[in-house]
Structures are given as C-alpha cells and as structure tokens.
Design a protein around this motif. Sequence first.
Motif, PDB file in Angstrom:
ATOM      1  N   LYS A 173       1.477  61.423  49.436  1.00  0.00           N
ATOM      2  CA  LYS A 173       0.457  60.611  48.451  1.00  0.00           C
ATOM      3  C   LYS A 173      -0.876  61.857  48.695  1.00  0.00           C
ATOM      4  O   LYS A 173      -1.496  61.304  47.735  1.00  0.00           O
ATOM      5  CB  LYS A 173       0.049  59.422  50.060  1.00  0.00           C
ATOM      6  N   TYR A 174      -0.799  62.787  48.675  1.00  0.00           N
ATOM      7  CA  TYR A 174      -1.386  63.629  48.614  1.00  0.00           C
ATOM      8  C   TYR A 174      -1.872  64.129  46.537  1.00  0.00           C
ATOM      9  O   TYR A 174      -2.597  64.209  46.565  1.00  0.00           O
ATOM     10  CB  TYR A 174      -1.388  64.977  48.469  1.00  0.00           C
ATOM     11  N   SER A 175      -0.531  63.460  46.323  1.00  0.00           N
ATOM     12  CA  SER A 175      -0.591  63.819  45.122  1.00  0.00           C
ATOM     13  C   SER A 175      -1.523  62.241  43.914  1.00  0.00           C
ATOM     14  O   SER A 175      -2.419  63.229  42.972  1.00  0.00           O
ATOM     15  CB  SER A 175      -0.084  63.679  44.031  1.00  0.00           C
ATOM     16  N   VAL A 176      -1.553  61.705  44.402  1.00  0.00           N
ATOM     17  CA  VAL A 176      -2.700  60.180  44.129  1.00  0.00           C
ATOM     18  C   VAL A 176      -4.119  60.810  44.548  1.00  0.00           C
ATOM     19  O   VAL A 176      -5.023  61.048  44.044  1.00  0.00           O
ATOM     20  CB  VAL A 176      -2.512  59.162  45.111  1.00  0.00           C
ATOM     21  N   ILE A 177      -4.342  61.526  45.584  1.00  0.00           N
ATOM     22  CA  ILE A 177      -5.438  62.137  45.585  1.00  0.00           C
ATOM     23  C   ILE A 177      -6.622  63.143  45.258  1.00  0.00           C
ATOM     24  O   ILE A 177      -7.206  63.191  44.826  1.00  0.00           O
ATOM     25  CB  ILE A 177      -5.537  61.565  47.793  1.00  0.00           C
ATOM     26  N   THR A 178      -5.533  63.878  45.098  1.00  0.00           N
ATOM     27  CA  THR A 178      -5.172  65.297  44.301  1.00  0.00           C
ATOM     28  C   THR A 178      -5.560  64.694  43.036  1.00  0.00           C
ATOM     29  O   THR A 178      -7.196  65.313  42.559  1.00  0.00           O
ATOM     30  CB  THR A 178      -4.528  66.360  43.457  1.00  0.00           C
ATOM     31  N   GLN A 179      -5.313  64.067  42.332  1.00  0.00           N
ATOM     32  CA  GLN A 179      -5.626  62.941  40.991  1.00  0.00           C
ATOM     33  C   GLN A 179      -6.838  63.062  41.092  1.00  0.00           C
ATOM     34  O   GLN A 179      -7.455  62.987  40.216  1.00  0.00           O
ATOM     35  CB  GLN A 179      -4.516  62.462  40.333  1.00  0.00           C
ATOM     36  N   ILE A 180      -7.597  61.856  42.195  1.00  0.00           N
ATOM     37  CA  ILE A 180      -8.357  61.085  41.757  1.00  0.00           C
ATOM     38  C   ILE A 180      -9.926  62.029  41.869  1.00  0.00           C
ATOM     39  O   ILE A 180     -10.658  61.965  41.571  1.00  0.00           O
ATOM     40  CB  ILE A 180      -8.718  60.128  43.416  1.00  0.00           C
ATOM     41  N   TYR A 181      -9.550  62.555  43.248  1.00  0.00           N
ATOM     42  CA  TYR A 181     -10.081  64.465  43.391  1.00  0.00           C
ATOM     43  C   TYR A 181     -10.207  65.051  42.579  1.00  0.00           C
ATOM     44  O   TYR A 181     -11.534  65.465  41.694  1.00  0.00           O
ATOM     45  CB  TYR A 181     -10.241  65.316  44.696  1.00  0.00           C
ATOM     46  N   ARG A 182      -9.432  65.404  41.490  1.00  0.00           N
ATOM     47  CA  ARG A 182      -9.901  66.234  40.341  1.00  0.00           C
ATOM     48  C   ARG A 182     -10.691  65.706  38.608  1.00  0.00           C
ATOM     49  O   ARG A 182     -11.676  66.341  38.413  1.00  0.00           O
ATOM     50  CB  ARG A 182      -8.169  66.612  39.597  1.00  0.00           C
ATOM     51  N   GLU A 183     -10.262  64.384  39.234  1.00  0.00           N
ATOM     52  CA  GLU A 183     -10.851  63.915  37.900  1.00  0.00           C
ATOM     53  C   GLU A 183     -12.902  63.474  38.370  1.00  0.00           C
ATOM     54  O   GLU A 183     -12.788  63.423  36.908  1.00  0.00           O
ATOM     55  CB  GLU A 183     -10.439  62.088  37.957  1.00  0.00           C
TER      56      GLU A 183
END
Length: 425
Positions: free
Chosen positions: A43-53
């Motif tokens: 699930k960290y991949s979803v969090i990383t994508q949202i945070y990076r955007e």
Amino acid sequence: MKRHGVLITILFALSVSLLSVSMIFYEFYKLNKEQYTNHIFTKYSVITQIYREHQQRLSSDIMLEANLAVYNLEVVKDAKSKENVLGRGKILKREGFKSFNTALMINKQGMYTKNTVSQLRATMLNYKNKIYFQIETPKGDILIEDSELKPYSYINILYTYAAIFVIISMSFILVLRKLSPLIRLRRKLSLYSNGNMNVSFKTKNKDEIGLIANEMERAKERINNMLDSRTLFLRNLMHELKTPIAKGTIATQMLESQKQRDRFSSIFHRLETLVTEFAMIEEVTSINDKKDFSTYRLVDIIDGAIDMAMVDRDKVSVEIGGEVKIDANYRLYTTAIKNMIDNAMKYSTDAHIKICINDRKELCFESKGERLAHPLHYYIEPFTKDNPSKNSFGLGLYLVDSILKAHDQVLAHEYEEGINRFIFA
C-alpha cells in the motif's frame, strides 16, 4: 528402564510428534506473518504516488488529506503523536527505492524531456495495534495512519495448533490407557513367578490384551493343577516306599548268612538314599521364594556338611576364614557341600578334598584325580555316573546343580595339573 521400554517408547514418540508439530506451526507462523506483512506493505506505493503528486503540484494540505482519505488514510499532524509512533513503534518493514519523474522543459533550443531520479524510503510501523506508513523524500517526510489495516494476528494459527496438540495428546493418552492392563498383567506375572499361585489374571476386557489375560488365567489353572498332582504323587510315592524299605531293612537282619545280610542291607540303604535324594530334589524344585534364606558363616555350613558326610576331618582341609558369610537355605546348601565331599571321597586318588575361596571370591572344592571323561553338563544330568562300580545313583551332582540354581549360582569345573576343581560360581 528396560522394564518400561514400551512406555518410554510411547512417551518418546509423543514428545517427537508434539515437537515436530510445534516446529512446523512455528515455521508456518513466520512464513504467514511475512507474507501478510509483504502484502499490506504494497500500500506504500499508493501513498508515495499521492504524496509525490502533492509535492510536485504544490497542492494544499486539504487536497492531500482528501486524496488519502479515499484509501482510509489519515496524516498524523500532531508532533507528539508522530514522535511516539516513530520512537516507540515496531518497524514491520522498511524499504528504500528510487522514484523516476519525467517532465517537459523549454529552453533556447526548444522543448526537451527532463528525467529526475529521487531516493525515497518507505517504513511500515505498528504502534498500539495500528498500522502507520512513513514516507521519506529529499524534500521531507510524512507519517500516515491506516485506519483499515490491522497488524498480523496469530490467533487462528494458535487455535489450530492447540486443536492438533490436544488431538495428538488425547490419542496418546488413549493408547496409554489401553496399555495400562498390560502393565497390570506384567505385575501379576511377576507375583505369580515369585510364588503367589493364587493371583488371578481374569479380566472382563474383550480386546487383545484381555484375551491374553484370560488365556493366561486358564494356563495358570492347568499349571497349578499339574503342580498339585505332581506334589501329591511324589509325596505319596516317597511315603509308600519308605515303609517297605524299613520292613526290608528289619527283615534283612533275620537272615542267617552274613554275606546276604550285607548285600541286602546295601540294597536297602541305596534305596533309602535314593528316596531321600528324591525328596531333596522335590524340595529344591518347589522353592518359590527366599523366605527360608538367612545369613550364615560359610565355615559353619561346611562343618555341618562334614558332619553330614560322616568323614574324618583330617580328610577335609578347610582354608576359609570365619568372616566369609553367605545368604542361603542352610539345609539345602549344607547338602550341596556334603555331596561335593562325597564325590571327592569316591573319585579322588587320595580320598582328600580341599575347600577354599579362589581369587574371584568363589567357593572351590579341589581333589586329586583323573580328568573328567566328559564335559561337566554330562555329569549333572540325573542318574549319570562315570564309574558304574562306585556306590552312586548319579543324582549327587544333579542335586548340587539344582540347589545352586535355587541360590542364583552355577556349578563349574576346572582341571589343572592333576587337580579337579569344582566351583560354586
């Protein structure tokens, strides 16, 4: 330990089974926990994508929180709470990775593509039974609580392990309960072999052990009947023989011829000796326990044997100290030594016997004579004699051997430099 070999084997099998099951479940627990952790860590991949955007677009915190809320995620804003989670939380998994970002750029030469590589790190923590994700980037970090995920729970595996553990334990308990009649049967057999002829093997069980016990009960009854019949027969036989022997001995004295009187007296004396030896053999074979055994000085038993043999004491050399003692049935052991003295008087070349203790602390009877023509076991058979001219019925050594067996001893023989040496070993 050997007496409880079956029980020890069963307990060993139980221990090995439980240990094997425990190890298997422990390895399964570790593997299952690792798989579960790896699964939720994705699930960290979803969090990383949202945070990076969020960082690239410089969107508001409200927009970031709204995007995270879609996935049941919430940003931890309180500095104290964040410090507690990062400082006291248990790290479940941590992984570093690279983030690739592509952007279109314009310069004097025109438009071009710019690739940016960023070093990121994702950490999953467990604090107070809640899952947290920390995303660290070159521009900062963020701690997010996942209200949907729960830490790994081993309860289901524990229930399964406990159920299998109880099933295996109960199975072995049932086996031990089935074997308990076998243990009781062994104890009864021990009592029976020690002379308790009234012990009962009968049981109401219908399984294999019960059938064996009931068969042993029937065998015991047949053996007891045979022993009673044998004892009654021998005692009646000896009683009936003694009467005509006594009458014949008295009638012999009425004969006029001295030669005939001596001949018949010798015959009746042999018959009386034979009956006495038969009685002694019956007594020896009927010994069921050692309740008649006591501790005696060996020299006292030897003195009694010399008196019983009615030989001159100068023909018997006793080289045994008064401190040597033995647990024995006095009458039987005295008879055994008396027979050894008789044997030496008949077969030694000088009618002399030496009684001593050898280096192995064994009682020895030494006399000069020729080497035995046959092995010792030939002479301890009943009615065996090497020289038919001698006054013997061949029961002497057989009786000695029987008495020694009742005393947990054996009769041995050695021949060395013209000396026959009989040993009570």
